[in-house]
Design an enzyme around this catalytic site. Structure first.
Site, short mmCIF file in Angstrom:
data_model
loop_
_atom_site.label_atom_id
_atom_site.label_comp_id
_atom_site.label_asym_id
_atom_site.label_seq_id
_atom_site.Cartn_x
_atom_site.Cartn_y
_atom_site.Cartn_z
N ASP A 253 -5.92 -6.95 -4.14
CA ASP A 253 -4.27 -6.82 -4.80
C ASP A 253 -3.08 -8.48 -5.07
OD1 ASP A 253 -1.09 -5.79 -5.04
OD2 ASP A 253 -1.72 -3.88 -4.60
N ILE A 254 -2.83 -8.76 -5.97
CA ILE A 254 -2.02 -10.00 -5.76
C ILE A 254 -0.37 -10.34 -4.91
CG2 ILE A 254 -3.34 -10.99 -7.67
CD1 ILE A 254 -0.57 -10.34 -8.92
N ASN B 141 -2.03 7.14 -7.76
CA ASN B 141 -1.48 7.99 -8.30
C ASN B 141 -1.24 8.42 -9.14
OD1 ASN B 141 -0.47 6.91 -5.47
ND2 ASN B 141 0.82 5.56 -6.04
N HIS C 221 4.91 7.20 -8.35
CA HIS C 221 4.98 5.78 -7.49
C HIS C 221 3.50 5.19 -8.65
CE1 HIS C 221 8.15 6.62 -5.04
NE2 HIS C 221 6.78 7.92 -4.61
N GLN C 222 3.21 5.43 -9.80
CA GLN C 222 2.61 4.66 -10.31
C GLN C 222 3.07 3.59 -11.38
OE1 GLN C 222 0.74 6.69 -13.54
NE2 GLN C 222 -1.36 5.36 -13.29
N HIS D 285 -5.43 3.65 -10.89
CA HIS D 285 -6.46 2.20 -9.78
C HIS D 285 -6.42 3.43 -9.22
CE1 HIS D 285 -2.67 1.92 -11.10
NE2 HIS D 285 -2.26 1.14 -9.45
N PHE D 286 -7.24 2.85 -7.92
CA PHE D 286 -7.46 3.20 -6.27
C PHE D 286 -6.89 1.81 -5.45
CE2 PHE D 286 -9.93 6.16 -9.12
CZ PHE D 286 -9.98 7.41 -8.28
N HIS D 287 -6.11 2.04 -4.28
CA HIS D 287 -5.32 1.66 -3.45
C HIS D 287 -6.79 1.67 -2.56
CE1 HIS D 287 -1.90 -0.38 -5.58
NE2 HIS D 287 -1.84 0.77 -5.42
#
Length: 137
Positions: free
Chosen positions: A34-35, A86, A92-93, A99-101
């Site tokens: 993640d940037i 999300n 909060h998407q 995508h999965f964090h």
């Protein structure tokens, strides 16, 4: 290709139009750092199939997601971490591609901070909800 897919930042990353720090790639799945990380090792795992919400993604395109997230946990050495996904703006998407964090939680200050506004439970209402959902499974 739809205009949403053409504009999707994650679809552009998948196609190589935007550079990323790729950690894993297969025919169905991509993982990258993640940037805008919440902690060291914060990474994203995405299906290459474009869909805005989890329910939009065919099951066969989700089969590698958790195994890849698990490999990220091992590779980062995280012992405390969150796996977060999300769906929708009020949830909060921010990017309209599933995508999965994988967010390591090394201490109280770094990583994901979550509130848990638990609601009062009426057991009769909970039982009715259980029956309603179970009938649709």
């Amino acid at each position: 290709m739809t205009s949403k897919m053409a504009a999707c930042i994650f679809c552009k990353i998948i196609k190589g139009e935007i550079p990323s720090f790729k950690l894993f790639e297969s025919d169905k799945t991509l993982a990258f750092l993640d940037i805008g990380p919440l902690s060291r090792g914060h990474a994203l795992v995405i299906p290459k199939f474009h869909g805005e919400k989890l329910s939009d993604i065919p099951d066969e395109h989700l089969s590698e997601i958790l195994p890849v997230a698990k490999k990220l946990v091992t590779a980062t050495g995280a012992t405390n971490y969150n796996i977060l996904q999300n769906n929708g703006r009020i949830a909060h998407q921010e990017v309209d591609h599933v995508h999965f964090h994988m967010i390591p939680k090394p201490n109280e200050e770094q990583g994901l901070v979550v509130g848990w506004p638990q609601q009062k439970t009426d057991m009769d209402a909970l039982k009715a909800l259980f029956e309603e959902i179970k009938a649709k499974m």
